[in-house]
Every structure is written in C-alpha cells, then in structure tokens.
Write a protein that holds these residues in place. Structure first.
Motif, PDB file in Angstrom:
ATOM      1  N   VAL A   1     -10.192   2.084   0.578  1.00 20.80           N
ATOM      2  CA  VAL A   1      -8.867   2.573   0.966  1.00 20.80           C
ATOM      3  C   VAL A   1      -7.796   2.116  -0.016  1.00 20.80           C
ATOM      4  O   VAL A   1      -6.871   2.874  -0.348  1.00 20.80           O
ATOM      5  CB  VAL A   1      -8.519   2.111   2.393  1.00 20.80           C
ATOM      6  CG1 VAL A   1      -7.040   2.331   2.686  1.00 20.80           C
ATOM      7  CG2 VAL A   1      -9.362   2.859   3.419  1.00 20.80           C
ATOM      8  N   GLN A   2      -7.921   0.899  -0.518  1.00 15.61           N
ATOM      9  CA  GLN A   2      -6.873   0.415  -1.419  1.00 15.61           C
ATOM     10  C   GLN A   2      -6.832   1.219  -2.718  1.00 15.61           C
ATOM     11  O   GLN A   2      -5.767   1.359  -3.324  1.00 15.61           O
ATOM     12  CB  GLN A   2      -7.028  -1.066  -1.706  1.00 15.61           C
ATOM     13  CG  GLN A   2      -8.265  -1.467  -2.452  1.00 15.61           C
ATOM     14  CD  GLN A   2      -8.256  -2.933  -2.841  1.00 15.61           C
ATOM     15  OE1 GLN A   2      -7.208  -3.568  -2.883  1.00 15.61           O
ATOM     16  NE2 GLN A   2      -9.424  -3.473  -3.132  1.00 15.61           N
TER      17      GLN A   2
ATOM     18  N   LYS B   1      -4.688   4.147  -1.989  1.00 17.60           N
ATOM     19  CA  LYS B   1      -3.297   3.738  -1.883  1.00 17.60           C
ATOM     20  C   LYS B   1      -2.631   3.685  -3.258  1.00 17.60           C
ATOM     21  O   LYS B   1      -1.441   3.959  -3.394  1.00 17.60           O
ATOM     22  CB  LYS B   1      -3.192   2.377  -1.198  1.00 17.60           C
ATOM     23  CG  LYS B   1      -1.763   1.907  -0.970  1.00 17.60           C
ATOM     24  CD  LYS B   1      -1.741   0.624  -0.168  1.00 17.60           C
ATOM     25  CE  LYS B   1      -0.293   0.203   0.101  1.00 17.60           C
ATOM     26  NZ  LYS B   1       0.394  -0.248  -1.131  1.00 17.60           N
TER      27      LYS B   1
ATOM     28  N   LEU C   1      -9.476  10.561   3.548  1.00 19.72           N
ATOM     29  CA  LEU C   1      -8.038  10.303   3.469  1.00 19.72           C
ATOM     30  C   LEU C   1      -7.265  11.505   2.954  1.00 19.72           C
ATOM     31  O   LEU C   1      -6.092  11.688   3.306  1.00 19.72           O
ATOM     32  CB  LEU C   1      -7.784   9.091   2.570  1.00 19.72           C
ATOM     33  CG  LEU C   1      -8.288   7.747   3.123  1.00 19.72           C
ATOM     34  CD1 LEU C   1      -8.131   6.656   2.070  1.00 19.72           C
ATOM     35  CD2 LEU C   1      -7.559   7.370   4.396  1.00 19.72           C
TER      36      LEU C   1
ATOM     37  N   ALA D   1      -4.225  -1.142   8.164  1.00 19.01           N
ATOM     38  CA  ALA D   1      -2.933  -1.088   7.482  1.00 19.01           C
ATOM     39  C   ALA D   1      -2.498  -2.473   7.024  1.00 19.01           C
ATOM     40  O   ALA D   1      -1.938  -2.626   5.932  1.00 19.01           O
ATOM     41  CB  ALA D   1      -1.878  -0.476   8.404  1.00 19.01           C
TER      42      ALA D   1
ATOM     43  N   PRO E   1      -2.171   8.071  -4.111  1.00 22.21           N
ATOM     44  CA  PRO E   1      -2.329   8.823  -2.871  1.00 22.21           C
ATOM     45  C   PRO E   1      -2.033  10.312  -2.954  1.00 22.21           C
ATOM     46  O   PRO E   1      -2.361  11.043  -2.028  1.00 22.21           O
ATOM     47  CB  PRO E   1      -1.333   8.131  -1.931  1.00 22.21           C
ATOM     48  CG  PRO E   1      -0.247   7.657  -2.858  1.00 22.21           C
ATOM     49  CD  PRO E   1      -0.956   7.251  -4.120  1.00 22.21           C
TER      50      PRO E   1
ATOM     51  N   THR F   1      -4.575  -3.240   3.824  1.00 25.57           N
ATOM     52  CA  THR F   1      -4.419  -2.384   2.647  1.00 25.57           C
ATOM     53  C   THR F   1      -2.997  -1.896   2.417  1.00 25.57           C
ATOM     54  O   THR F   1      -2.687  -1.409   1.327  1.00 25.57           O
ATOM     55  CB  THR F   1      -5.335  -1.150   2.759  1.00 25.57           C
ATOM     56  OG1 THR F   1      -4.902  -0.338   3.864  1.00 25.57           O
ATOM     57  CG2 THR F   1      -6.788  -1.557   2.973  1.00 25.57           C
TER      58      THR F   1
ATOM     59  N   LEU G   1      -1.839   0.719   3.846  1.00 26.67           N
ATOM     60  CA  LEU G   1      -1.872   2.174   4.014  1.00 26.67           C
ATOM     61  C   LEU G   1      -2.026   2.519   5.494  1.00 26.67           C
ATOM     62  O   LEU G   1      -2.980   2.090   6.139  1.00 26.67           O
ATOM     63  CB  LEU G   1      -3.036   2.779   3.229  1.00 26.67           C
ATOM     64  CG  LEU G   1      -3.163   4.307   3.304  1.00 26.67           C
ATOM     65  CD1 LEU G   1      -2.000   4.985   2.576  1.00 26.67           C
ATOM     66  CD2 LEU G   1      -4.488   4.771   2.709  1.00 26.67           C
ATOM     67  N   ARG G   2      -1.085   3.284   6.018  1.00 26.89           N
ATOM     68  CA  ARG G   2      -1.168   3.723   7.407  1.00 26.89           C
ATOM     69  C   ARG G   2      -1.660   5.165   7.438  1.00 26.89           C
ATOM     70  O   ARG G   2      -1.224   5.997   6.645  1.00 26.89           O
ATOM     71  CB  ARG G   2       0.198   3.605   8.089  1.00 26.89           C
ATOM     72  CG  ARG G   2       0.691   2.166   8.164  1.00 26.89           C
ATOM     73  CD  ARG G   2       1.903   1.999   9.052  1.00 26.89           C
ATOM     74  NE  ARG G   2       2.290   0.597   9.123  1.00 26.89           N
ATOM     75  CZ  ARG G   2       1.746  -0.284   9.952  1.00 26.89           C
ATOM     76  NH1 ARG G   2       0.790   0.117  10.793  1.00 26.89           N
ATOM     77  NH2 ARG G   2       2.132  -1.551   9.951  1.00 26.89           N
ATOM     78  N   VAL G   3      -2.578   5.432   8.364  1.00 23.50           N
ATOM     79  CA  VAL G   3      -3.169   6.764   8.472  1.00 23.50           C
ATOM     80  C   VAL G   3      -2.965   7.295   9.879  1.00 23.50           C
ATOM     81  O   VAL G   3      -2.664   6.536  10.817  1.00 23.50           O
ATOM     82  CB  VAL G   3      -4.676   6.737   8.123  1.00 23.50           C
ATOM     83  CG1 VAL G   3      -4.881   6.265   6.690  1.00 23.50           C
ATOM     84  CG2 VAL G   3      -5.459   5.846   9.089  1.00 23.50           C
TER      85      VAL G   3
END
Length: 211
Positions: free
Chosen positions: A56-57, A60, A85, A7, A63, A10, A12-14
């Motif tokens: 991942v980015q 983001k 994701l 996180a 999303p 990037t 982004l929290r998962v």
C-alpha cells in the motif's frame, strides 16, 4: 486489519468497498498459501503488515491513475494490491507478469474475485515487452538486484522516457545502487519504508544505459 489501522501504518485512507476487497484478497491468499509457496512461510501469518501494508505504501507514493506493469507478481504484492486500490478511481490498470502458471492461476482468481483493475500475463519477463509495449510505471518486490531489474525495464524506458520504477529494497540497497551506477544513468529518490526497518522504496526515473 481495520481500515483505520491500515491508514495509521501507511497514511493512506481507502473506502469501505476497497477495504473489503483487500480483506477478501487476504482470505484468498491465506487459503491458497496452504498449498502454494506464495511468500516465505515465516511471514505468511503477518500478511497484513509485512505484505499488504508494505504494498500500500508504494501506491501512496504514486496514487494517480496510471498503467502499471508489475514484474514477477508472485503472491500479488504489490501488483494485486495496486490493482485493488485503483478501484478508487475510474482509470488506471496493472498488468501482472508471472511465469509460474500456478501462481498466475492464483493471481487471476484474486483479480476476478476482487474486481481489481488488472490482468495476469503468464510470461517470462524477458518476453513481456512484446505483449506489453508501453507503461507509465513498473513495480517489483523481492525479484532481483537493481542491475537486472534495470535490464528487464530498459525496453519500456526507451519507449517512454517519463516512465518510473518503484522498487522495494532491503538494507543492502546502497550496494545495489552503487553497482548499477557502473552501467546505468538514472534519477533516484529514496523513500524510507514506514513498515519495515532498514527497508526502502526506490523511485527511479530517466533510466538509460551509460556504457
């Protein structure tokens, strides 16, 4: 890599479940990489930073659940990462196009064992539109220059004018953009990479031939 560090890199929290799936994918990747060339050997030991976080980015940036096509999926970046994701939602899908049958076998195993929302298609990119006639977004990483990527993507852009491309590019991206503008009309948003210095993600919309 911890979920918090991912996180931090990037933004982004998962969920814990999604993070566990990413960890399992990396374990599979490292195992298969011992006998297959999934990424450059020089980056294999940096898989979380150079490949997972880099993928991942992209998610983001876009999303919301949608139907993705990932061209030249290779080692699963970003296609498998996006498919994992999408488990944060109840919708969305990734069709992964990979003509190398050994790599396609790895991708199938990765999707099956992580329960990711995707399917592998062992097809040449030139033939993929016949099987996959519509999508909302296309991704590609380390595959080809923009002009060729646009040629690959044109059938889907004609089918869905609102479709967008999300393309990882390195430091020479401006030369590729300039070359592509000789043949193509398109809207462009340049997103600086938060992972790799001098790298970007190009968000392309409104793709159409100009010649």
């Amino acid at each position: 890599m911890s979920a918090s560090l991912l996180a931090d890199l990037t933004g982004l929290r998962v969920s814990r479940e999604t993070h566990q799936k990413l960890v399992h994918f990396v374990d599979l990747f490292q195992k298969w990489s011992k006998t297959m060339n999934l990424v450059a050997n020089s980056t294999r030991d940096q898989v979380w930073h150079r490949h997972v976080a880099d993928s991942v980015q992209l998610f983001k940036l876009s999303p919301e659940p949608k139907h993705w096509i990932d061209l030249g999926s290779g080692g699963g970046f970003p296609g498998v990462i996006t498919a994992i994701l999408l488990g944060e939602f109840t919708d969305g899908w990734v069709d992964l196009v990979e003509s190398n049958h050994k790599k396609a076998g790895f991708l199938r195993t990765a999707l099956m064992e992580t329960g990711a929302r995707g399917k592998v298609h062992p097809l040449r990119i030139d033939d993929a539109y016949k099987t996959l006639p519509r999508c909302d977004a296309i991704s590609a990483r380390a595959l080809a220059d923009l002009d060729l990527l646009f040629s690959y993507s044109e059938p889907w852009a004609l089918e869905n004018p609102t479709m967008k491309l999300f393309l990882h590019k390195g430091r020479d991206y401006l030369a590729e953009v300039e070359k592509a503008r000789g043949r193509w009309a398109f809207d462009l948003v340049i997103h600086p990479s938060v992972i790799e210095r001098d790298s970007v993600i190009l968000e392309v919309g409104g793709l159409a031939r100009s010649d």
